[in-house]
Design a protein around this motif. Structure first.
Motif, PDB file in Angstrom:
ATOM      1  N   GLU A  51       0.835  -1.211   0.000  1.00 45.70           N
ATOM      2  CA  GLU A  51       0.000   0.000   0.000  1.00 45.70           C
ATOM      3  C   GLU A  51       0.864   1.254   0.000  1.00 45.70           C
ATOM      4  N   THR A  52       1.915   1.250   0.815  1.00 48.94           N
ATOM      5  CA  THR A  52       2.838   2.383   0.854  1.00 48.94           C
ATOM      6  C   THR A  52       3.541   2.541  -0.491  1.00 48.94           C
ATOM      7  N   PHE A  54       2.507   1.535  -3.503  1.00 48.46           N
ATOM      8  CA  PHE A  54       1.580   1.992  -4.549  1.00 48.46           C
ATOM      9  C   PHE A  54       1.363   3.501  -4.471  1.00 48.46           C
ATOM     10  N   LYS A  55       1.280   4.033  -3.260  1.00 45.73           N
ATOM     11  CA  LYS A  55       1.116   5.487  -3.091  1.00 45.73           C
ATOM     12  C   LYS A  55       2.383   6.229  -3.505  1.00 45.73           C
ATOM     13  N   GLU A  56       3.530   5.758  -3.007  1.00 43.20           N
ATOM     14  CA  GLU A  56       4.795   6.454  -3.266  1.00 43.20           C
ATOM     15  C   GLU A  56       5.168   6.447  -4.744  1.00 43.20           C
ATOM     16  N   PHE A  57       4.877   5.354  -5.439  1.00 43.18           N
ATOM     17  CA  PHE A  57       5.260   5.231  -6.846  1.00 43.18           C
ATOM     18  C   PHE A  57       4.084   5.471  -7.802  1.00 43.18           C
ATOM     19  N   ASN A  58       2.948   5.896  -7.242  1.00 45.47           N
ATOM     20  CA  ASN A  58       1.769   6.208  -8.050  1.00 45.47           C
ATOM     21  C   ASN A  58       1.371   5.029  -8.955  1.00 45.47           C
ATOM     22  N   VAL A  59       1.199   3.879  -8.327  1.00 46.37           N
ATOM     23  CA  VAL A  59       0.856   2.641  -9.030  1.00 46.37           C
ATOM     24  C   VAL A  59      -0.577   2.256  -8.685  1.00 46.37           C
ATOM     25  N   ASP A  60      -1.341   1.872  -9.699  1.00 43.04           N
ATOM     26  CA  ASP A  60      -2.682   1.339  -9.485  1.00 43.04           C
ATOM     27  C   ASP A  60      -2.520  -0.096  -8.981  1.00 43.04           C
ATOM     28  N   ALA A 106       6.129  -0.170 -10.986  1.00 42.66           N
ATOM     29  CA  ALA A 106       6.490   1.247 -10.926  1.00 42.66           C
ATOM     30  C   ALA A 106       6.698   1.805 -12.330  1.00 42.66           C
ATOM     31  N   GLY A 109       3.050   1.679 -14.017  1.00 39.77           N
ATOM     32  CA  GLY A 109       2.023   2.435 -13.322  1.00 39.77           C
ATOM     33  C   GLY A 109       0.832   1.602 -12.870  1.00 39.77           C
TER      34      GLY A 109
END
Length: 117
Positions: A51-52, A54-60, A106, A109
């Protein structure tokens, strides 16, 4: 083939976020590093880490299903004991979750729920 900037950023993310080691030196993290076997991470911690990530690397990460890779298995203390004593674990049939899979996500995306290491 050398590491690109995304690979390096993902490896650094795992170096910072994959836990503390007290009894042994933390293994060197590479793209081939397996989260459960090499880093001894349990699935609950991997979910939080993902979860961290996905947020940090802007991944769906909507296609990420931890139970495709980890879940029921030996308790952490058994894995730790086996690791310290150099004993091999029984193979499981689930796909191995590796740092490379996160690097691929990453770059694209999006988490590919069908990817294999």
């Amino acid at each position: 083939m050398g590491l690109d900037s995304v690979d390096k950023a993902v490896i650094l993310f795992f170096e910072r976020n994959s836990g503390k080691w007290f009894l042994k030196k933390k293994p060197e993290i590479t793209l081939d590093t397996r989260l459960d076997e090499d880093l001894l991470m349990v699935w609950e911690d991997v979910v939080d880490l993902a979860e961290t990530f996905f947020k940090e690397f802007n991944v769906d990460g909507s296609e990420f299903d931890i139970f495709q890779y980890m879940g029921e298995g030996p308790p952490f203390i058994t894995k730790l004991s086996n690791f310290i004593n150099g004993e091999k674990e029984v193979e499981n049939s689930k796909a191995q979750l590796t740092v490379a899979m996160f690097s691929d996500a990453a770059k694209s995306g999006v988490w590919d729920g069908n990817q294999k290491p």
